[in-house]
Design an enzyme around this catalytic site. Structure first.
Site, PDB file in Angstrom:
ATOM      1  N   ARG A 176    -122.762   5.041 -19.818  1.00 12.38           N
ATOM      2  CA  ARG A 176    -123.363   6.376 -19.787  1.00 12.38           C
ATOM      3  C   ARG A 176    -122.464   7.427 -19.133  1.00 12.38           C
ATOM      4  NH1 ARG A 176    -126.982   2.811 -20.496  1.00 12.38           N
ATOM      5  NH2 ARG A 176    -125.654   1.668 -19.076  1.00 12.38           N
ATOM      6  N   THR A 177    -121.963   7.146 -17.947  1.00 12.49           N
ATOM      7  CA  THR A 177    -121.193   8.169 -17.229  1.00 12.49           C
ATOM      8  C   THR A 177    -119.942   8.529 -18.030  1.00 12.49           C
ATOM      9  OG1 THR A 177    -122.015   7.168 -15.199  1.00 12.49           O
ATOM     10  CG2 THR A 177    -120.231   8.766 -14.975  1.00 12.49           C
ATOM     11  N   LYS A 182     -99.688  -3.003 -12.402  1.00 14.13           N
ATOM     12  CA  LYS A 182     -98.354  -3.208 -11.806  1.00 14.13           C
ATOM     13  C   LYS A 182     -98.370  -2.919 -10.314  1.00 14.13           C
ATOM     14  CE  LYS A 182     -96.329  -1.407 -16.052  1.00 14.13           C
ATOM     15  NZ  LYS A 182     -95.711  -0.186 -16.603  1.00 14.13           N
ATOM     16  N   ARG A 208    -114.279   6.726 -11.443  1.00 15.44           N
ATOM     17  CA  ARG A 208    -115.174   5.646 -10.983  1.00 15.44           C
ATOM     18  C   ARG A 208    -114.303   4.546 -10.413  1.00 15.44           C
ATOM     19  NH1 ARG A 208    -120.267   2.989 -13.989  1.00 15.44           N
ATOM     20  NH2 ARG A 208    -121.091   5.000 -13.312  1.00 15.44           N
ATOM     21  N   HIS A 223    -123.078   8.651  -6.225  1.00 12.37           N
ATOM     22  CA  HIS A 223    -122.978   8.883  -7.679  1.00 12.37           C
ATOM     23  C   HIS A 223    -123.643  10.237  -7.937  1.00 12.37           C
ATOM     24  CE1 HIS A 223    -122.606   8.240 -11.854  1.00 12.37           C
ATOM     25  NE2 HIS A 223    -123.184   7.062 -11.997  1.00 12.37           N
TER      26      HIS A 223
HETATM   27  N1   CP Z   1    -126.146   5.136 -14.779  1.00  8.58           N
HETATM   28  C1   CP Z   1    -124.838   4.830 -14.916  1.00  8.58           C
HETATM   29  O1   CP Z   1    -123.991   5.190 -14.078  1.00  8.58           O
HETATM   30  O2   CP Z   1    -124.554   4.101 -16.033  1.00  8.58           O
HETATM   31  P1   CP Z   1    -123.123   3.543 -16.424  1.00  8.58           P
HETATM   32  O3   CP Z   1    -122.733   2.525 -15.360  1.00  8.58           O
HETATM   33  O4   CP Z   1    -123.279   2.943 -17.783  1.00  8.58           O
HETATM   34  O5   CP Z   1    -122.151   4.700 -16.394  1.00  8.58           O
END
Ligand code: CP
Length: 307
Positions: free
Chosen positions: A56-57, A85, A106, A134
């Site tokens: 999603r993100t 590396k 991320r 998040h």
């Molecule tokens: N909710 C969320 O962060 O989903 P993903 O891990 O799929 O990005």
């Protein structure tokens, strides 16, 4: 209000006015998010650096950028990059900063986004840092609550892995700004960290804790379910003790408020039975769609484009 070139690292960095500004910007962009294309961000490049899996993100940021006429650079899997590396995150950020206008990161390490911001020449957007924060998930959660329920005088139960779940850490901070009544529901070993609960109390939040989901089911406006974060447990046997601790099925819905909504940041594993998906309470798929207008809003704001 100006966010131009600002890093988006934690909900702790936002005021309520700033959040409201982003939510209002998302309302303006929602029709475009559903289909179509503009050239608002033409010429801008967004870099996606995902050191952990995401659907999603990653994809909603990509969709947001494409709908706004911008372009996306994707580091791809770690294995296909010079990360394998031994290149440091700091060096990667220094380099990608010169290729792009903003970076979504991320990373499995808590604090990584804040560290990356020290080396970046462009805005860093935290797409999830370990068990830390998040913030863009929280903005879409707030947008969902505002659209599908109400943010004022909200009664919410946040359920599941409150220790390792970064989405709920960010959400609790933000909801404190709106005076929400928050009930934390978790097994004893997965409670919200004391440091965060202390911060929430200092912010004047109304927070209570229980292990018993049944206690709160009939009184909340929003039931926010979360996955037990298997990947963050140092010892798999500890995960096995709590997996499946909370599961909502159709039977649980008999005594809930008529307008109660169920949210989940997704992915779900065991927490919500598929029989709930067609109920009038389910909002988790709408919630994941709202990631697109929210991320469109955020990108226009950090890149300094008026809408
Ligand atoms: N909710 C969320 O962060 O989903 P993903 O891990 O799929 O990005």
């Amino acid at each position: 209000m100006t966010f131009d070139r600002r890093h988006i690292l934690s909900m702790k960095d936002f005021t309520r006015n700033e959040i409201d500004f982003i939510l209002e910007r998302a309302v303006k962009l929602e029709t475009l998010a559903k289909g179509g294309r503009s050239d608002l961000l033409a010429g801008n490049i967004l870099a996606l650096l995902f050191y952990e899996p995401s659907t999603r993100t990653r994809m909603s940021f990509e969709t947001a950028m494409l709908r706004l006429g911008g372009s996306v650079l994707n580091l791809g899997s770690k294995e296909a990059s010079s990360v394998v590396k031994g290149e440091t995150l700091a060096d990667t950020i220094r380099v990608i900063s010169t290729y792009s206008d903003a970076i979504v990161l991320r990373h499995p390490s808590e604090g990584s986004a804040r560290m990356a911001a020290e080396y970046a020449l462009v805005p860093i957007i935290n797409g999830g840092d370990g068990a830390g924060h998040h913030p863009t998930q929280t903005l879409l959660d707030l947008y969902t609550i505002k659209k599908e329920s109400h943010l004022d005088n909200l009664d919410i139960a946040i359920v599941g892995d409150l220790k390792y779940g970064r989405t709920v850490h960010s959400l609790a901070y933000a909801l404190s700004l709106y005076g929400a009544n928050i009930t934390l529901v978790s097994p004893p070993q997965l409670k919200m960290p004391d440091q965060i609960k202390g911060d929430l109390k200092t912010m004047g939040a109304r927070v209570s804790e229980t292990e018993n989901l049944d206690e709160v089911l009939d009184s909340v406006d929003v039931l926010y379910m979360t996955r037990i974060q298997k990947e963050r447990f140092p010892d798999p046997t500890e995960y096995n003790k709590v997996v499946g601790a909370y599961k909502i099925t159709g039977e649980h819905l008999d005594n809930v408020r008529e307008d109660m909504i169920i949210m989940h940041p997704l992915p779900r594993v065991y927490e919500i039975d598929s029989s709930v998906d067609d109920s009038a309470h389910a909002r988790y798929f709408e919630q994941s769609f709202y990631g697109v207008p929210i991320r469109m809003a955020l990108l226009t704001i950090v890149l300094g484009v008026e809408v």
